[in-house]
Design an enzyme around this catalytic site. Structure first.
Site, PDB file in Angstrom:
ATOM      1  N   CYS A   1      -7.069 -49.762  15.246  1.00  0.00           N
ATOM      2  CA  CYS A   1      -5.822 -50.398  15.701  1.00  0.00           C
ATOM      3  C   CYS A   1      -4.892 -50.709  14.526  1.00  0.00           C
ATOM      4  O   CYS A   1      -5.255 -51.434  13.601  1.00  0.00           O
ATOM      5  CB  CYS A   1      -6.161 -51.669  16.477  1.00  0.00           C
ATOM      6  SG  CYS A   1      -4.770 -52.788  16.723  1.00  0.00           S
TER       7      CYS A   1
ATOM      8  N   CYS B   1      -4.194 -54.442  14.049  1.00  0.00           N
ATOM      9  CA  CYS B   1      -5.344 -55.142  13.456  1.00  0.00           C
ATOM     10  C   CYS B   1      -5.393 -54.920  11.948  1.00  0.00           C
ATOM     11  O   CYS B   1      -5.679 -55.847  11.180  1.00  0.00           O
ATOM     12  CB  CYS B   1      -6.644 -54.662  14.099  1.00  0.00           C
ATOM     13  SG  CYS B   1      -6.690 -54.824  15.901  1.00  0.00           S
TER      14      CYS B   1
ATOM     15  N   CYS C   1       4.568 -41.966  24.617  1.00  0.00           N
ATOM     16  CA  CYS C   1       3.716 -42.784  25.497  1.00  0.00           C
ATOM     17  C   CYS C   1       2.463 -42.024  25.930  1.00  0.00           C
ATOM     18  O   CYS C   1       2.545 -40.952  26.536  1.00  0.00           O
ATOM     19  CB  CYS C   1       4.528 -43.220  26.712  1.00  0.00           C
ATOM     20  SG  CYS C   1       3.540 -43.917  28.046  1.00  0.00           S
TER      21      CYS C   1
ATOM     22  N   CYS D   1       2.226 -41.356  29.651  1.00  0.00           N
ATOM     23  CA  CYS D   1       3.130 -40.280  30.066  1.00  0.00           C
ATOM     24  C   CYS D   1       2.516 -38.913  29.763  1.00  0.00           C
ATOM     25  O   CYS D   1       2.640 -37.969  30.554  1.00  0.00           O
ATOM     26  CB  CYS D   1       4.478 -40.416  29.362  1.00  0.00           C
ATOM     27  SG  CYS D   1       5.304 -42.013  29.633  1.00  0.00           S
TER      28      CYS D   1
END
Length: 509
Positions: A55, A58, A399, A402
Site C-alpha cells: 500500500c 502505508c 480505476c 472500471c
C-alpha cells in the site's frame, strides 16, 4: 525431582511468552494474532495500524508513524504504537472491520469492543497530539515559562489560554473548545511569568504556529464557537502544499472551497509565482483554502488529469468546491498575478463565475463500435435522445473496478449493437464533465430512458452481463439504485491506485 519439574515448566513458560512477545521495528510494536491480546493487556493505550506491505499510503505513513512512536517513548508515555500486517493476519483484520489501508484504531484499557477510529492527520505531530487528547486533559496546565515553551515547541500549532482565574466562565469556554479539537495541543495558564513572556497583561487566547506570522491573538468574547472559528481561520498556512501527509487536513477541514496552484518546483520563477499566490491568500483566510501542488511530482499526475490539465499547461490555477456536489472553476485569465487571482476569488464568492466543464474532442469513429464513445460535446444529444434508451458507464482510466468491468461492458455492447432503440455507451469522466450528471464514484452506471422528461436512473445491481440485460429488459427497474463505489475525493489524493492484483481491498484514506 519436583523442583526440577517446576524449573522446566517455568523455563518452558518463559520461552513460550518470549516467542509470542511483540517485536519492535523503529519503536513500533509488531503484532500478530498470537500476541495481540497480550499487547492490549500490557498497554493501557495502544494505537494500531492495520497495513498492507504493497500500500502506497502505508509506505508514506511509515516514517511519520515511527517518529511519533519514538517521540512518545522518549517522553516515557504510557501510549504505544503498533502495527499489524493485515494481509498476513486476516483474522485480526476481519475482527476489526478493516476495509482499506491503512486503517488505524486506538485501543484504550484493553477494550476490544469499541476501539476509536483514528481520523486525524498523517504527520507525527498530528498522531501525538491526537493521542494525548485521548489520554489526558484537554488542556495542559502550564505552571511556568518552561512548560509553555515545551508546549509551543512540541507542535507546528499550539493554543494557549491565558486566564488569571482558570475557573472563570471564559476559561471554561476555552476548555470546551480544547475538547473539540483533536490535533492541536492546548495549554492553560494563570502564571504571571508566562503572561509576561508572551506580552499579555490581561486574559486572552493565543495561537502559536511555526509558519507565516508566527502567532495570532484572539479578539472578542471568549466562547467555544468563536474560538473554534478563530482556530479554523489560523491553524493552516496561508498556502498549504498538497502531499500524502497534508491530504487529511485539507479534506478533513471545514473549508470546502479550495483554490489550487499547479506549479512545477523546477520552474525558474517558482518563488515569484508562489509569492503571488500567497499574497492573494491573505484576503481569503477562512473562506478559501489555498493549495499548492507540485505539477512535476509523479504522485500528483492523477490530480492534473482530474482537472483536465497536462504538465506542459502548468503553471495553472483551478478552483473546486467540495460540498455535496463537487464543482470546478477555471479563471478567465491565465495570468498568475496576485491581483488576477484575488479578482477571480472575489468573482467566485459573488457568484459571477460559471462552472468549468471539461470535454475531449469528439472522435471521428465515436459511433462505429458496439460501445459508443461519449464526450462532453455530444453527451446531451446522445443521452437525452427521446427515441433511444441509453445506458452509460462513467469511468476513470486508472480505476481498477472500471478495468474489471470493461470486457463485460464490451459484451453488453455486442449484445445490443443492432437493437433499434438501446445504446450502450461510455464516457471518460476524468476528461469530460456534463452539467446534467454529477459523478461521485467510479464506475458510475446511469440509464437514460427514451422519454422527453430527461429522466436519469442509477444502476446499482450486479455487474454481470445477465444483470445488465435484466435491467435493460425491465426498462431500467431491475437493479436500479444509488451509485456506490470509489469516492471521487480519493481521486484527488496521491498514489491512490495500487497494482491490479491488489484489487480485493479499496485503498482508503
Amino acid at each position: 525431582m519436583l523442583s526440577r519439574s517446576l524449573l522446566c515448566l517455568a523455563l518452558a513458560w518463559v520461552a513460550r511468552v518470549g516467542a509470542d512477545a511483540p517485536e519492535e521495528e523503529d519503536n513500533v510494536l509488531v503484532l500478530k494474532k498470537s500476541n495481540f491480546a497480550e499487547a492490549l493487556a500490557a498497554h493501557n493505550y495502544l494505537l494500531v495500524e492495520f497495513y498492507a506491505p504493497w500500500c502506497g499510503h502505508c509506505k508514506a505513513l511509515a516514517p511519520e508513524y515511527a517518529k511519533a512512536a519514538a517521540k512518545l517513548k522518549a517522553e516515557g508515555s504510557e501510549i504505544r504504537l503498533a502495527k499489524v500486517d493485515a494481509t498476513e493476519e486476516s483474522d485480526l483484520a476481519q475482527q476489526y472491520g478493516v476495509r482499506g489501508y491503512p486503517t488505524i484504531k486506538f485501543f484504550k484499557n484493553g477494550d476490544t469492543a469499541s476501539p476509536k477510529e483514528y481520523t486525524a492527520g498523517r504527520e507525527a505531530d498530528d498522531i501525538v497530539n491526537w493521542l494525548k487528547k485521548r489520554t489526558g486533559p484537554a488542556a495542559t496546565t502550564l505552571s511556568d515559562t518552561a512548560a509553555a515553551e515545551t508546549l509551543i515547541d512540541s507542535s507546528e500549532v499550539a493554543v494557549i489560554g491565558f486566564f488569571k482565574d482558570v475557573e472563570s466562565d471564559s476559561a471554561k469556554q476555552f476548555l470546551l473548545a480544547a475538547e473539540a479539537v483533536d490535533d492541536i495541543p492546548f495549554g492553560i495558564t494563570s502564571n504571571s511569568g508566562v503572561f509576561s513572556k508572551y506580552q499579555l497583561d490581561k486574559d486572552g487566547v493565543v495561537l502559536f504556529k511555526k509558519f507565516d506570522e508566527g502567532r495570532n491573538n484572539f479578539e472578542g468574547e471568549v466562547t467555544k464557537e468563536k474560538l473554534l472559528d478563530f482556530i479554523k481561520h489560523n491553524q493552516l498556512p496561508l498556502v498549504i502544499e498538497f502531499t500524502e501527509q497534508t491530504a487529511p487536513k485539507i479534506f478533513g477541514g471545514e473549508i470546502k472551497t479550495h483554490i489550487l496552484l499547479f506549479l512545477p518546483k523546477s520552474v525558474s520563477d517558482y518563488d515569484g509565482k508562489l509569492g503571488n499566490f500567497k499574497k492573494a491568500a491573505e484576503g481569503f483566510k477562512g473562506k478559501i483554502l489555498f493549495i499548492f501542488i507540485d505539477s512535476d511530482h509523479t504522485d500528483n499526475q492523477r490530480i492534473l488529469e482530474f482537472f483536465g490539465l497536462k504538465k506542459e499547461e502548468c503553471p495553472a490555477v483551478r478552483l473546486i468546491t467540495l460540498e455535496e456536489e463537487m464543482t470546478k472553476y477555471k479563471p478567465e485569465s491565465d495570468e498568475l498575478t496576485a491581483e488576477k487571482i484575488t479578482e477571480f476569488c472575489h468573482r467566485f464568492l459573488e457568484g459571477k463565475i460559471k462552472p468549468h466543464l471539461m470535454s475531449q474532442e469528439l472522435p471521428e469513429d465515436w459511433d462505429k463500435q458496439p460501445v459508443k464513445v461519449l464526450v462532453g460535446k455530444n453527451f446531451e444529444e446522445v443521452a437525452f435522445d427521446e427515441k433511444k434508451n441509453v445506458f452509460v458507464e462513467f469511468y476513470a482510466p486508472w480505476c481498477g473496478h472500471c478495468k474489471q468491468l470493461a470486457p463485460i461492458w464490451d459484451k453488453l455492447g455486442e449484445t445490443y449493437k443492432d437493437h433499434e432503440n438501446i445504446i450502450i455507451a461510455k464516457m471518460d469522466s476524468t476528461a469530460n464533465e456534463v452539467e446534467a450528471v454529477k459523478v461521485h464514484s467510479f464506475p458510475t452506471l446511469k440509464f437514460f430512458p427514451a422519454t422527453a422528461d430527461r429522466t436519469v436512473i442509477d444502476y446499482n445491481g450486479e455487474r454481470t452481463l445477465d444483470g445488465f440485460k435484466k435491467f435493460l429488459e425491465s426498462g431500467g427497474q431491475d437493479g436500479a439504485g444509488d451509485d456506490d463505489d470509489v469516492d471521487l475525493e480519493e481521486a484527488l489524493e496521491p498514489d491512490m491506485e495500487e497494482d491490479d492484483d491488489q484489487k480485493a481491498v479499496k485503498d482508503e484514506l
